[in-house]
Design an enzyme around this catalytic site. Structure first.
Site, mmCIF file in Angstrom:
data_model
loop_
_atom_site.group_PDB
_atom_site.id
_atom_site.type_symbol
_atom_site.label_atom_id
_atom_site.label_comp_id
_atom_site.label_asym_id
_atom_site.label_seq_id
_atom_site.Cartn_x
_atom_site.Cartn_y
_atom_site.Cartn_z
ATOM 1 N N HIS A 128 7.010 -26.642 -0.302
ATOM 2 C CA HIS A 128 6.307 -27.702 -1.034
ATOM 3 C C HIS A 128 5.189 -27.124 -1.890
ATOM 4 O O HIS A 128 4.292 -27.849 -2.308
ATOM 5 C CB HIS A 128 5.763 -28.737 -0.041
ATOM 6 C CG HIS A 128 6.872 -29.460 0.663
ATOM 7 N ND1 HIS A 128 7.344 -30.692 0.249
ATOM 8 C CD2 HIS A 128 7.643 -29.101 1.723
ATOM 9 C CE1 HIS A 128 8.345 -31.067 1.039
ATOM 10 N NE2 HIS A 128 8.550 -30.115 1.943
ATOM 11 N N LYS B 176 -13.806 1.682 -3.504
ATOM 12 C CA LYS B 176 -14.706 2.041 -2.396
ATOM 13 C C LYS B 176 -15.892 2.836 -2.938
ATOM 14 O O LYS B 176 -17.029 2.643 -2.523
ATOM 15 C CB LYS B 176 -13.971 2.941 -1.389
ATOM 16 C CG LYS B 176 -13.078 2.221 -0.419
ATOM 17 C CD LYS B 176 -12.590 3.225 0.619
ATOM 18 C CE LYS B 176 -11.364 2.729 1.343
ATOM 19 N NZ LYS B 176 -10.725 3.758 2.152
ATOM 20 N N GLU C 72 0.837 -1.199 0.000
ATOM 21 C CA GLU C 72 0.000 0.000 0.000
ATOM 22 C C GLU C 72 0.876 1.254 0.000
ATOM 23 O O GLU C 72 0.466 2.310 -0.462
ATOM 24 C CB GLU C 72 -0.931 -0.010 1.222
ATOM 25 C CG GLU C 72 -2.337 0.470 0.894
ATOM 26 C CD GLU C 72 -3.363 0.185 1.975
ATOM 27 O OE1 GLU C 72 -4.150 -0.759 1.812
ATOM 28 O OE2 GLU C 72 -3.378 0.909 2.988
HETATM 29 O O1 PA5 Z 1 -3.206 1.592 6.080
HETATM 30 C C1 PA5 Z 1 -4.274 2.148 5.858
HETATM 31 O O2 PA5 Z 1 -4.389 3.378 5.888
HETATM 32 C C2 PA5 Z 1 -5.525 1.353 5.560
HETATM 33 O O3 PA5 Z 1 -5.239 -0.001 5.458
HETATM 34 C C3 PA5 Z 1 -6.541 1.547 6.669
HETATM 35 O O4 PA5 Z 1 -5.989 1.164 7.890
HETATM 36 C C4 PA5 Z 1 -7.815 0.754 6.394
HETATM 37 O O5 PA5 Z 1 -8.347 1.132 5.151
HETATM 38 C C5 PA5 Z 1 -8.851 1.000 7.481
HETATM 39 O O6 PA5 Z 1 -9.126 2.363 7.578
HETATM 40 P P1 PA5 Z 1 -9.846 2.951 8.833
HETATM 41 O O7 PA5 Z 1 -8.975 2.753 10.024
HETATM 42 O O8 PA5 Z 1 -10.046 4.383 8.502
HETATM 43 O O9 PA5 Z 1 -11.155 2.226 8.991
#
Ligand code: PA5
Length: 474
Positions: free
Chosen positions: A328, A442, A299
């Site tokens: 494996h 989203k 990410e």
């Molecule tokens: O690393 C990140 O920013 C994302 O993975 C968020 O943690 C995830 O989308 C969850 O978001 P939130 O804590 O706003 O619900």
């Protein structure tokens, strides 16, 4: 290159011999490639410091939050008497770190242990919305002895908020709206978001996700520390290890494990076409660190554009595996498949328990050699053997070693990998703290679920359907 500092080495060792041309020939990084890392890494470390001084990297300050530790210690002592179960509702950065550290630092059968052996509440991390899975989880919990910790920085993540609404109703039906307040803990932004508004409106108990700390960098904030403290994890040890790693992250490049981790992978991706990083723990207790790391790396670094707006043409995607299970399953392609991978082994030198292999079947040569040795010895030999095999085949691989899987070591590991990710952002020229690529999906979901303001995305989704209809085989 100089040796890492001694104090540093005792918590985590980085062995990258098998990334070099000395081990791999032309597939490895030459002396010149390694020397080429000096300037960019020195600059990246300098930028880390500048950004920290400007208050832009508050994740680096999480290990210093003593007042949070004190309040969580009190919360956990109270919780220990009151709750049998803690249920975390969260996703991505609000869940993966907690799961990783839970698996690392509590016994692997922790939730199944009888009360007398467990001594602290069980922990459940619900990071999926499969209706069967979530129903099954709620069915096994008892509202009067459960604490629900809903964690969402934004307070609007559809998955977490849906779970929250279901769990709120579940608690309210069993306990009533007044008593449920003792069974709900909300972790969210201190000021903004609908979840903070609900906390204020209903006077719920809450903790904060520090501003500027993104989900995937938040495990050492209240996001991870609260549920971990509630099950008796040594959060002070975690933070002590993390604190050492923060300091070590500013060391000179050649003794700086976070910087080398970033630089070596960047060099392999950009000069040797190694666009895949396979993260392979050789311990069940570390298996979920791979899930956490994959989110952190992917990410943060999987970006179409650089900060200057130009196209980002080099990147590295992390994938997870588990040694020896995946020897494996995946090893064949690491050995002989496309030459696009670097394999990272994560090992521990000590397991919390050991199993000896009995001396049976002495007449069977193919089995007798195993008798009298331990499973740990076999696992370690498998790692060494796999590493050597990859090396002989010219496949880059390196190893991170924890002397033991304990709070301090794991805190150090987590913080080192977070800093490696931020330094990698500088090397690739991308912003490691945003995630623009997850937004569009989203929006389509919001459109499909009828959220006001998102009808445009429902229309766009329906336009796409007319094309897809042509190519469906039922
Ligand atoms: O690393 C990140 O920013 C994302 O993975 C968020 O943690 C995830 O989308 C969850 O978001 P939130 O804590 O706003 O619900």
């Amino acid at each position: 290159m100089a040796n890492p500092k001694k104090a540093d080495l005792s918590l985590l060792k980085l062995d990258y011999n098998n990334l070099t041309s000395e081990a791999l020939g032309e597939n490895g990084l030459s002396e010149a490639d390694l020397a080429d890392l000096k300037d960019p890494l020195t600059l990246a470390i300098k930028e880390l410091k500048t950004k920290r001084d400007q208050g832009l990297l508050p994740y680096l300050d999480l290990p210093n939050d003593e007042s949070l530790v004190n309040s969580l210690k009190k919360l956990s002592q109270k919780g220990r008497k009151k709750y049998t179960d803690v249920l975390v509702l969260g996703i991505g950065g609000s869940a993966l770190g907690t799961s990783a550290l839970f698996t690392a630092l509590k016994p692997l059968n922790y939730n199944a242990l009888p009360d007398k052996k467990r001594l602290w509440p069980r922990l459940w991390v619900a990071d999926n919305i499969d209706p069967e899975g979530f129903s099954a989880l709620l069915d096994r919990l008892d509202p009067p002895t459960t604490l629900v910790n809903v964690i969402s920085k934004s307070g609007s993540t559809a998955e977490t908020m849906s779970q929250f609404m279901i769990a709120f109703d579940w608690l309210a039906k069993s306990l009533g709206k007044t008593a449920l307040v003792d069974h709900l803990l909300v972790t969210t932004d201190p000021e903004t978001g609908v979840l903070r508004k609900i906390v204020n409106d209903l006077n719920l108990k809450s903790l904060t996700v520090p501003p500027g700390v993104g989900g995937r960098f938040s495990v050492l904030s209240a996001v991870g520390l609260a549920p971990l403290a509630l099950i008796g994890v040594d959060i002070e040890g975690l933070l002590a290890g993390a604190k050492s790693a923060v300091a070590a992250g500013f060391n000179s490049w050649s003794t700086n494990k976070a910087a080398l981790f970033a630089g070596l992978n960047w060099s392999l991706a950009s000069k040797k076409g190694r666009g895949i990083l396979v993260f392979t723990p050789y311990a069940d207790s570390l298996a979920k660190v791979a899930d956490w790391f994959c989110q952190l790396w992917n990410e943060s670094l999987g970006k179409a554009h650089k900060l200057d707006g130009s196209a980002n043409t080099v990147s590295q995607t992390a994938t997870k595996a588990l040694g020896v299970t995946d020897q494996h399953s995946q090893l064949q392609t690491w050995m002989e498949g496309p030459a696009d991978k670097t394999v990272l082994f994560l090992e521990t030198l000590n397991f919390k328990s050991q199993k000896n292999i009995p001396k049976l079947f002495k007449n069977q040569e193919a089995l007798a050699y195993l008798g009298g040795q331990s499973l740990g010895q076999l696992l370690s030999s498998e790692l060494k053997g796999t590493s050597r095999a990859l090396t002989e085949n010219g496949r880059p691989n390196f190893t991170l070693t924890l002397p033991q899987v304990a709070a301090k070591e794991v805190g150090y590991l987590v913080q080192t990998l977070e800093t490696a990710t931020v330094l990698s952002g500088v090397l690739y020229g991308v912003d490691p703290l945003d995630q623009p690529g997850v937004e569009l999906g989203k929006k389509f979901t919001y459109g499909l679920m009828g959220r006001p303001g998102f009808t445009e995305f429902l229309d766009r989704y329906n336009q796409g359907l007319s094309v897809k209809k042509k190519f469906i085989v039922s």
